[in-house]
Design a protein around this motif. Structure first.
Motif, PDB file in Angstrom:
ATOM      1  N   ASP A 200      -2.161  10.769  11.023  1.00 28.15           N
ATOM      2  CA  ASP A 200      -1.620  10.900   9.668  1.00 28.15           C
ATOM      3  C   ASP A 200      -0.148  10.512   9.632  1.00 28.15           C
ATOM      4  O   ASP A 200       0.294   9.803   8.731  1.00 28.15           O
ATOM      5  N   ASN A 201       0.628  10.983  10.615  1.00 36.14           N
ATOM      6  CA  ASN A 201       2.047  10.639  10.673  1.00 36.14           C
ATOM      7  C   ASN A 201       2.232   9.138  10.870  1.00 36.14           C
ATOM      8  O   ASN A 201       3.101   8.531  10.260  1.00 36.14           O
ATOM      9  N   ASN A 202       1.412   8.565  11.726  1.00 35.61           N
ATOM     10  CA  ASN A 202       1.506   7.133  12.007  1.00 35.61           C
ATOM     11  C   ASN A 202       1.150   6.310  10.773  1.00 35.61           C
ATOM     12  O   ASN A 202       1.782   5.304  10.489  1.00 35.61           O
ATOM     13  N   ARG A 203       0.134   6.738  10.030  1.00 33.91           N
ATOM     14  CA  ARG A 203      -0.269   6.020   8.820  1.00 33.91           C
ATOM     15  C   ARG A 203       0.867   6.020   7.800  1.00 33.91           C
ATOM     16  O   ARG A 203       1.197   4.993   7.202  1.00 33.91           O
ATOM     17  N   ALA A 204       1.516   7.170   7.601  1.00 32.13           N
ATOM     18  CA  ALA A 204       2.626   7.262   6.645  1.00 32.13           C
ATOM     19  C   ALA A 204       3.779   6.360   7.079  1.00 32.13           C
ATOM     20  O   ALA A 204       4.398   5.688   6.251  1.00 32.13           O
TER      21      ALA A 204
ATOM     22  N   ALA B  51       5.241   3.061   5.023  1.00 28.39           N
ATOM     23  CA  ALA B  51       6.667   2.926   4.668  1.00 28.39           C
ATOM     24  C   ALA B  51       7.211   1.590   5.171  1.00 28.39           C
ATOM     25  O   ALA B  51       7.973   0.917   4.466  1.00 28.39           O
ATOM     26  N   LYS B  52       6.811   1.204   6.380  1.00 30.38           N
ATOM     27  CA  LYS B  52       7.253  -0.099   6.900  1.00 30.38           C
ATOM     28  C   LYS B  52       6.719  -1.231   6.032  1.00 30.38           C
ATOM     29  O   LYS B  52       7.424  -2.210   5.766  1.00 30.38           O
ATOM     30  N   GLY B  53       5.487  -1.118   5.567  1.00 34.49           N
ATOM     31  CA  GLY B  53       4.904  -2.143   4.711  1.00 34.49           C
ATOM     32  C   GLY B  53       5.637  -2.255   3.380  1.00 34.49           C
ATOM     33  O   GLY B  53       5.911  -3.360   2.897  1.00 34.49           O
TER      34      GLY B  53
ATOM     35  N   LYS C 100      10.868  -9.044   1.250  1.00 34.29           N
ATOM     36  CA  LYS C 100      10.316 -10.355   0.850  1.00 34.29           C
ATOM     37  C   LYS C 100      10.718 -10.684  -0.586  1.00 34.29           C
ATOM     38  O   LYS C 100      11.083 -11.832  -0.882  1.00 34.29           O
ATOM     39  N   ASP C 101      10.659  -9.702  -1.492  1.00 33.05           N
ATOM     40  CA  ASP C 101      11.047  -9.933  -2.884  1.00 33.05           C
ATOM     41  C   ASP C 101      12.513 -10.327  -2.987  1.00 33.05           C
ATOM     42  O   ASP C 101      12.876 -11.245  -3.732  1.00 33.05           O
TER      43      ASP C 101
END
Length: 193
Positions: free
Chosen positions: A134-138, A142-144, A151-152
């Motif tokens: 769960d921590n890794n997914r969050a 955030a990195k994404g 990019k914008d």
């Protein structure tokens, strides 16, 4: 405008917090693993002492066969704990005989205390490991978000400098590369002698 910069600041804060949490978790896991290894080493030494005492007390008696039946600690910590609990239960049943060879109530109480503490610590570590996904997914989310916000910004800067290729080329994602990207090294001609 300001809303986009606010989103960027929030994404950077999330990623930095995620990096800090990962670093902290890795450090704690390393310490916890080292403590657990020391505790396991100590428990194995105590188990060996118990086994040696049982052999001395019950050599050539059916109780020794009973003690050895089902002995298979395996490689997992849960198997080790199950096996040691079984041996400890046997020792409690045969406390008077084991007291004569140095594995009496005090030894058994000390061993049981160490075993319960080890089981508690192992359970806490397994729970911490289970929460990592769960921590890794969050952290990855955030990195994404940060990546797409960058990019914008880069696309807006390139559009602004679309008639100036050298200026537009300065806006890229090399900031994300650990070693700064694989750009060509600038060649400096040697000074005339």
């Amino acid at each position: 405008g300001d809303a986009e910069i606010g989103k960027l600041d929030a994404a950077v804060a999330d990623v930095l917090k995620g990096l800090q949490d990962r670093t902290t978790a890795a450090g704690e896991a390393h310490l916890q693993t080292a403590e657990q290894a020391n505790a396991l080493h100590d428990l194995k030494a105590e188990r060996k002492r118990l086994i040696e005492c049982v052999i001395r007390a019950f050599r050539h008696r059916p109780e020794l066969t009973e003690f050895n039946n089902g002995t298979y600690p395996g490689t997992r910590l849960s198997a080790f704990c199950t096996d040691l609990n079984r041996k400890l239960a046997f020792a409690k049943e045969h406390e008077p005989e084991l007291d004569l060879v140095g594995a009496g109530k005090d030894f058994q109480a000390s061993l049981e205390t160490k075993l319960r503490a080890f089981e508690t610590d192992s359970g806490a570590q397994e729970a911490a490991i289970a929460s990592l996904p769960d921590n890794n997914r969050a952290f990855c989310e955030a990195k994404g978000r940060l990546y797409f916000l960058l990019k914008d910004i880069i696309n807006a800067a390139r559009a602004l400098h679309n008639k100036e290729p050298e200026a537009a080329a300065k806006y890229n994602l090399k900031v994300l590369y650990r070693r700064g990207g694989k750009g060509k090294a600038e060649v400096v001609p040697p000074a005339p002698t």
